[in-house]
Design an enzyme around this catalytic site. Sequence first.
Site, PDB file in Angstrom:
ATOM      1  CG  ASP A  45      -2.006  -1.032   1.133  1.00 37.15           C
ATOM      2  OD1 ASP A  45      -2.428  -1.352   0.011  1.00 37.15           O
ATOM      3  OD2 ASP A  45      -2.434  -1.529   2.194  1.00 37.15           O
ATOM      4  NE  ARG A 148      -7.415  22.711  26.647  1.00 37.50           N
ATOM      5  CZ  ARG A 148      -8.459  23.506  26.519  1.00 37.50           C
ATOM      6  NH1 ARG A 148      -9.636  22.999  26.199  1.00 37.50           N
ATOM      7  NH2 ARG A 148      -8.343  24.806  26.707  1.00 37.50           N
TER       8      ARG A 148
HETATM    9  P1  NAD Z   1       3.741   1.795   6.955  1.00 38.92           P
HETATM   10  O1  NAD Z   1       4.742   1.063   6.170  1.00 38.92           O
HETATM   11  O2  NAD Z   1       3.953   2.002   8.430  1.00 38.92           O
HETATM   12  O3  NAD Z   1       2.307   1.131   6.662  1.00 38.92           O
HETATM   13  C1  NAD Z   1       1.310   1.111   7.546  1.00 38.92           C
HETATM   14  C2  NAD Z   1       0.306  -0.007   7.235  1.00 38.92           C
HETATM   15  O4  NAD Z   1      -0.865   0.628   6.745  1.00 38.92           O
HETATM   16  C3  NAD Z   1       0.709  -1.051   6.187  1.00 38.92           C
HETATM   17  O5  NAD Z   1       0.402  -2.313   6.697  1.00 38.92           O
HETATM   18  C4  NAD Z   1      -0.211  -0.746   5.000  1.00 38.92           C
HETATM   19  O6  NAD Z   1      -0.565  -1.903   4.259  1.00 38.92           O
HETATM   20  C5  NAD Z   1      -1.396  -0.191   5.705  1.00 38.92           C
HETATM   21  N1  NAD Z   1      -2.258   0.668   4.876  1.00 38.92           N
HETATM   22  C6  NAD Z   1      -1.903   1.730   4.126  1.00 38.92           C
HETATM   23  N2  NAD Z   1      -2.992   2.240   3.516  1.00 38.92           N
HETATM   24  C7  NAD Z   1      -4.045   1.463   3.902  1.00 38.92           C
HETATM   25  C8  NAD Z   1      -5.434   1.489   3.650  1.00 38.92           C
HETATM   26  N3  NAD Z   1      -5.957   2.424   2.873  1.00 38.92           N
HETATM   27  N4  NAD Z   1      -6.213   0.569   4.229  1.00 38.92           N
HETATM   28  C9  NAD Z   1      -5.700  -0.384   5.037  1.00 38.92           C
HETATM   29  N5  NAD Z   1      -4.398  -0.462   5.341  1.00 38.92           N
HETATM   30  C10 NAD Z   1      -3.590   0.463   4.785  1.00 38.92           C
HETATM   31  O7  NAD Z   1       3.534   3.229   6.361  1.00 38.92           O
HETATM   32  P2  NAD Z   1       3.343   3.636   4.857  1.00 38.92           P
HETATM   33  O8  NAD Z   1       3.442   2.429   4.011  1.00 38.92           O
HETATM   34  O9  NAD Z   1       4.192   4.816   4.618  1.00 38.92           O
HETATM   35  O10 NAD Z   1       1.819   4.083   4.906  1.00 38.92           O
HETATM   36  C11 NAD Z   1       1.427   5.285   5.486  1.00 38.92           C
HETATM   37  C12 NAD Z   1       0.121   5.011   6.123  1.00 38.92           C
HETATM   38  O11 NAD Z   1       0.339   4.340   7.347  1.00 38.92           O
HETATM   39  C13 NAD Z   1      -0.640   6.234   6.494  1.00 38.92           C
HETATM   40  O12 NAD Z   1      -1.396   6.743   5.425  1.00 38.92           O
HETATM   41  C14 NAD Z   1      -1.495   5.745   7.646  1.00 38.92           C
HETATM   42  O13 NAD Z   1      -2.801   5.381   7.215  1.00 38.92           O
HETATM   43  C15 NAD Z   1      -0.807   4.497   8.137  1.00 38.92           C
HETATM   44  N6  NAD Z   1      -0.518   4.643   9.545  1.00 38.92           N
HETATM   45  C16 NAD Z   1      -1.190   3.869  10.405  1.00 38.92           C
HETATM   46  C17 NAD Z   1      -0.994   3.994  11.755  1.00 38.92           C
HETATM   47  C18 NAD Z   1      -1.778   3.123  12.691  1.00 38.92           C
HETATM   48  O14 NAD Z   1      -2.531   2.271  12.204  1.00 38.92           O
HETATM   49  N7  NAD Z   1      -1.657   3.320  13.994  1.00 38.92           N
HETATM   50  C19 NAD Z   1      -0.080   4.939  12.247  1.00 38.92           C
HETATM   51  C20 NAD Z   1       0.601   5.717  11.340  1.00 38.92           C
HETATM   52  C21 NAD Z   1       0.370   5.572   9.976  1.00 38.92           C
END
Ligand code: NAD
Length: 264
Positions: A45, A148
């Site tokens: 992704d 907040r």
């Molecule tokens: P990353 O490699 O940490 O990937 C995070 C995970 O998010 C991966 O498993 C990826 O498959 C999944 N992911 C991404 N888009 C998705 C979607 N639309 N639906 C379901 N899963 C999805 O980081 P990256 O690859 O640079 O991706 C950035 C994304 O990571 C951000 O857009 C954010 O949505 C996600 N993220 C999630 C968290 C969390 O779940 N706590 C925290 C920070 C960022």
Amino acid sequence: MKFAVTSKGDAKSNALMHKIRAYLLDFKLTYDENKPDIVISVGGDGTLLYAFHRYIERLDKTAFVGVHTGHLGFYADWVPDEIEKLVIAIARTPYQIIEYPLLEAIIRYQHGGKETRYLALNESTVKAVDGTLVMDVEIRGDQFERFRGDGLCISTPSGSTAYNKALGGAILHPSIRALQLAEMASINNRVFRTVGSPLILPAHHTCMLKPVNRSDFLVTIDHLTLLHKDVKSIQYRVANEKIRFARFRPFPFWKRVHDSFVSS
Ligand code: NAD
């Protein structure tokens, strides 16, 4: 037809990228990294998020398809074993296009009339550089609450299964033109109050965040984190632009949700 292939950069994804490129060239398609009609993203992704931002100026002309070399992704749903099938399907254009909504973020600054505009495929988050984030949240021009807490996450329907889901947000079908506002650990006690539930706003409603005590923030746009100084406001709404996915077989969204989160 012109195509480009992007890779996550690891050996497996790079090898697959070269294979796809060679196959498509055999089918007499033109490789064009700058102005492709279709982009095949190989990795996960994150690779598709990267490709989306790489071709953000061509969203009305470029369609995306994702191949995963790790686990099933939301945007990367083809597996390496299916590559021949995918290549034949791409070569046999026209293919079906499905369009999903995007999020528009406009950041305005305290000094001067300068503003920055971003588009997000998954979400934008806002956090304080240090300490608690304090933001007035306005919806459609009216004060809604003073938030907040750790931060706020504003997601698209297709991003609702990503960070938003981890925050307890609802999963939205991407055919719904809406944005979702989810809280990150809000402070709620006898003094401070927030609604405490994720909010889903229709396309014609704007959500505006206005700083209260500080003006520097960490704003994420999908995988990108940027420090913005002297912020006056951050405005979110459903963008006019859309992302276009090339669809070659049915893969219903709810099946994708089931396979990713319930059982595969
Ligand atoms: P990353 O490699 O940490 O990937 C995070 C995970 O998010 C991966 O498993 C990826 O498959 C999944 N992911 C991404 N888009 C998705 C979607 N639309 N639906 C379901 N899963 C999805 O980081 P990256 O690859 O640079 O991706 C950035 C994304 O990571 C951000 O857009 C954010 O949505 C996600 N993220 C999630 C968290 C969390 O779940 N706590 C925290 C920070 C960022």
